[in-house]
Write a protein that holds these residues in place. Structure first.
Motif, PDB file in Angstrom:
ATOM      1  N   ILE A 129       0.849  -1.195   0.000  1.00  0.00           N
ATOM      2  CA  ILE A 129       0.000   0.000   0.000  1.00  0.00           C
ATOM      3  C   ILE A 129       0.885   1.245   0.000  1.00  0.00           C
ATOM      4  N   PRO A 130       0.930   2.006  -1.103  1.00  0.00           N
ATOM      5  CA  PRO A 130       1.802   3.187  -1.182  1.00  0.00           C
ATOM      6  C   PRO A 130       1.527   4.237  -0.112  1.00  0.00           C
ATOM      7  N   SER A 131       0.265   4.334   0.341  1.00  0.00           N
ATOM      8  CA  SER A 131      -0.082   5.341   1.347  1.00  0.00           C
ATOM      9  C   SER A 131       0.164   4.864   2.782  1.00  0.00           C
ATOM     10  N   PHE A 132       0.686   3.635   2.937  1.00  0.00           N
ATOM     11  CA  PHE A 132       1.030   3.108   4.261  1.00  0.00           C
ATOM     12  C   PHE A 132       1.927   4.110   4.975  1.00  0.00           C
ATOM     13  N   ARG A 133       1.658   4.333   6.265  1.00  0.00           N
ATOM     14  CA  ARG A 133       2.404   5.351   7.006  1.00  0.00           C
ATOM     15  C   ARG A 133       3.545   4.719   7.800  1.00  0.00           C
ATOM     16  N   VAL A 134       4.724   5.203   7.545  1.00  0.00           N
ATOM     17  CA  VAL A 134       5.928   4.723   8.218  1.00  0.00           C
ATOM     18  C   VAL A 134       6.107   5.496   9.532  1.00  0.00           C
ATOM     19  N   ARG A 135       6.618   4.816  10.545  1.00  0.00           N
ATOM     20  CA  ARG A 135       6.855   5.447  11.851  1.00  0.00           C
ATOM     21  C   ARG A 135       8.344   5.572  12.121  1.00  0.00           C
ATOM     22  N   GLU A 136       8.680   6.430  13.084  1.00  0.00           N
ATOM     23  CA  GLU A 136      10.080   6.595  13.477  1.00  0.00           C
ATOM     24  C   GLU A 136      10.639   5.247  13.937  1.00  0.00           C
ATOM     25  N   GLY A 137      11.820   4.918  13.436  1.00  0.00           N
ATOM     26  CA  GLY A 137      12.459   3.659  13.800  1.00  0.00           C
ATOM     27  C   GLY A 137      12.151   2.506  12.856  1.00  0.00           C
ATOM     28  N   ASP A 138      11.185   2.681  11.962  1.00  0.00           N
ATOM     29  CA  ASP A 138      10.855   1.613  11.009  1.00  0.00           C
ATOM     30  C   ASP A 138      11.999   1.392  10.017  1.00  0.00           C
ATOM     31  N   VAL A 139      12.206   0.142   9.670  1.00  0.00           N
ATOM     32  CA  VAL A 139      13.247  -0.229   8.700  1.00  0.00           C
ATOM     33  C   VAL A 139      12.563  -0.585   7.380  1.00  0.00           C
ATOM     34  N   ILE A 140      12.987   0.087   6.327  1.00  0.00           N
ATOM     35  CA  ILE A 140      12.405  -0.107   4.993  1.00  0.00           C
ATOM     36  C   ILE A 140      13.480  -0.714   4.106  1.00  0.00           C
ATOM     37  N   GLU A 141      13.156  -1.778   3.408  1.00  0.00           N
ATOM     38  CA  GLU A 141      14.165  -2.396   2.548  1.00  0.00           C
ATOM     39  C   GLU A 141      13.538  -2.975   1.277  1.00  0.00           C
ATOM     40  N   VAL A 142      14.396  -3.116   0.280  1.00  0.00           N
ATOM     41  CA  VAL A 142      13.978  -3.762  -0.962  1.00  0.00           C
ATOM     42  C   VAL A 142      14.058  -5.267  -0.745  1.00  0.00           C
ATOM     43  N   LYS A 143      13.017  -5.966  -1.137  1.00  0.00           N
ATOM     44  CA  LYS A 143      12.985  -7.430  -0.999  1.00  0.00           C
ATOM     45  C   LYS A 143      14.184  -8.042  -1.721  1.00  0.00           C
ATOM     46  N   GLU A 144      14.766  -9.059  -1.131  1.00  0.00           N
ATOM     47  CA  GLU A 144      16.006  -9.635  -1.668  1.00  0.00           C
ATOM     48  C   GLU A 144      15.888 -10.048  -3.131  1.00  0.00           C
ATOM     49  N   LYS A 145      14.763 -10.651  -3.498  1.00  0.00           N
ATOM     50  CA  LYS A 145      14.577 -11.112  -4.875  1.00  0.00           C
ATOM     51  C   LYS A 145      14.440  -9.947  -5.865  1.00  0.00           C
ATOM     52  N   SER A 146      14.202  -8.744  -5.356  1.00  0.00           N
ATOM     53  CA  SER A 146      13.979  -7.583  -6.231  1.00  0.00           C
ATOM     54  C   SER A 146      15.210  -6.691  -6.368  1.00  0.00           C
ATOM     55  N   ARG A 147      16.301  -7.055  -5.714  1.00  0.00           N
ATOM     56  CA  ARG A 147      17.457  -6.154  -5.627  1.00  0.00           C
ATOM     57  C   ARG A 147      18.270  -6.041  -6.919  1.00  0.00           C
ATOM     58  N   GLN A 148      17.962  -6.892  -7.884  1.00  0.00           N
ATOM     59  CA  GLN A 148      18.679  -6.806  -9.160  1.00  0.00           C
ATOM     60  C   GLN A 148      17.878  -6.045 -10.222  1.00  0.00           C
ATOM     61  N   MET A 149      16.769  -5.459  -9.830  1.00  0.00           N
ATOM     62  CA  MET A 149      15.962  -4.701 -10.797  1.00  0.00           C
ATOM     63  C   MET A 149      16.760  -3.501 -11.306  1.00  0.00           C
ATOM     64  N   PRO A 150      16.901  -3.353 -12.623  1.00  0.00           N
ATOM     65  CA  PRO A 150      17.677  -2.236 -13.183  1.00  0.00           C
ATOM     66  C   PRO A 150      17.203  -0.876 -12.687  1.00  0.00           C
ATOM     67  N   LEU A 151      15.896  -0.705 -12.546  1.00  0.00           N
ATOM     68  CA  LEU A 151      15.328   0.561 -12.076  1.00  0.00           C
ATOM     69  C   LEU A 151      15.907   0.952 -10.719  1.00  0.00           C
ATOM     70  N   ILE A 152      16.011  -0.019  -9.820  1.00  0.00           N
ATOM     71  CA  ILE A 152      16.496   0.228  -8.464  1.00  0.00           C
ATOM     72  C   ILE A 152      17.999   0.468  -8.460  1.00  0.00           C
ATOM     73  N   ILE A 153      18.726  -0.353  -9.187  1.00  0.00           N
ATOM     74  CA  ILE A 153      20.189  -0.207  -9.244  1.00  0.00           C
ATOM     75  C   ILE A 153      20.582   1.145  -9.831  1.00  0.00           C
ATOM     76  N   GLU A 154      19.911   1.543 -10.901  1.00  0.00           N
ATOM     77  CA  GLU A 154      20.217   2.830 -11.546  1.00  0.00           C
ATOM     78  C   GLU A 154      19.892   4.004 -10.630  1.00  0.00           C
ATOM     79  N   ALA A 155      18.786   3.904  -9.898  1.00  0.00           N
ATOM     80  CA  ALA A 155      18.389   4.993  -8.993  1.00  0.00           C
ATOM     81  C   ALA A 155      19.418   5.170  -7.879  1.00  0.00           C
ATOM     82  N   ILE A 156      19.876   4.068  -7.304  1.00  0.00           N
ATOM     83  CA  ILE A 156      20.857   4.130  -6.220  1.00  0.00           C
ATOM     84  C   ILE A 156      22.176   4.728  -6.704  1.00  0.00           C
ATOM     85  N   GLN A 157      22.563   4.391  -7.930  1.00  0.00           N
ATOM     86  CA  GLN A 157      23.839   4.876  -8.480  1.00  0.00           C
ATOM     87  C   GLN A 157      23.764   6.300  -9.033  1.00  0.00           C
ATOM     88  N   SER A 158      22.564   6.809  -9.217  1.00  0.00           N
ATOM     89  CA  SER A 158      22.386   8.135  -9.809  1.00  0.00           C
ATOM     90  C   SER A 158      22.868   9.244  -8.868  1.00  0.00           C
TER      91      SER A 158
END
Length: 204
Positions: A129-158
Motif C-alpha cells: 500500500i503506497p499510502s502506508f504510514r511509516v513510523r520513526e524507527g521503522d526499517v524499509i528495505e527492498v525485498k532480496e529477490k527484487s534487488r537486481q531490478m535495473p530501475l532500483i540499481i540505476e536509482a541508487i547509483q544516480s
C-alpha cells in the motif's frame, strides 16, 4: 509508459515549475503551460496562489487524490503544533515518499509502482500500500529477490539526488531507517513549497 511520462511533464508545465528537479523536464526548454493558451500567464489571485500551492504539493507526491489530501490536512489540524509543518511531516511518512527519499527509485511514481508490486518490506513484512504510514524507527528495505531490478540499481547509483537527513541508509544492503519526522526546512524539495498557503486554502 510514454503516456505516464507525458502526464508528469504536463504537471510541470501546468504549474510552471520543474517540480521534481529532473533534467529531462520540458520546462528546462519551454517555461510555459501545456496547450495553445499555455503562454498566457496572468497574475493569479490570492485564491489562485493558494490553489497553485496545493496542486504543487499534491502533484509532487504523485498526484494524491483530493479526498486523501484533505484527510491529511484534517489530521494536520488535529495534531499539536504548526498545521503546515504537520502536513509536511504526514506526507513524508507515506511509504511511496519514503522509498523515493531513500533513492531506491528515480521518481515518486516509480515508488508507488514498486510498492504496489510487493518489492518493499517494512520491518521485514511486505507492504503493498503506497499510502502506508511509516513510523520513526521503522526499517524499509527492498525485498532480496527484487534487488537486481535495473530501475532500483540505476536509482541508487544516480548522482541526481541525495538521501534526506532524516533517514539512515545502507544502499549496499538496500535498507534504510526512518529516523524522525522532518520539518519543512529538512525536506529536499527542488522547488519552493508553501504549505502555509495550502492551510489557508482549506481554512477559507
Amino acid at each position: 509508459m510514454g503516456k505516464r511520462l507525458n502526464s508528469k511533464h504536463k504537471i510541470d508545465r501546468r504549474l510552471g515549475v520543474n517540480l521534481w528537479g529532473r533534467p529531462k523536464s520540458p520546462l528546462n526548454r519551454r517555461e510555459y503551460g501545456p496547450g495553445q493558451h499555455g503562454q498566457r500567464r496572468r497574475k493569479p489571485s490570492d485564491f489562485g496562489t493558494q490553489l497553485m500551492a496545493k496542486q504543487k504539493l499534491k502533484g509532487y507526491y504523485g498526484n494524491i487524490s483530493e479526498k486523501a489530501f484533505r484527510k491529511y490536512y484534517e489530521e494536520a489540524v488535529r495534531r499539536r503544533g504548526d498545521t503546515s509543518e504537520n502536513l509536511i511531516a504526514i506526507l513524508e511518512t507515506r511509504l511511496d515518499a519514503v522509498v523515493y527519499r531513500l533513492k531506491f527509485v528515480p521518481t515518486v511514481f516509480a515508488a508507488r509502482q514498486v510498492v504496489n508490486h510487493g518489492h518493499v518490506l517494512v520491518n521485514g513484512r511486505r507492504v503493498t500500500i503506497p499510502s502506508f504510514r511509516v513510523r520513526e524507527g521503522d526499517v524499509i528495505e527492498v525485498k532480496e529477490k527484487s534487488r537486481q531490478m535495473p530501475l532500483i540499481i540505476e536509482a541508487i547509483q544516480s548522482p541526481e539526488r541525495d538521501v534526506a537527513s532524516y533517514f539512515e541508509v545502507d544502499h549496499s544492503g538496500m535498507k534504510g531507517t526512518f529516523l524522525r519526522l522532518p520539518k519543512l526546512e529538512d525536506v529536499p524539495y527542488p522547488v519552493q513549497m508553501e504549505p502555509n498557503l495550502v492551510v489557508e486554502f482549506y481554512s477559507r
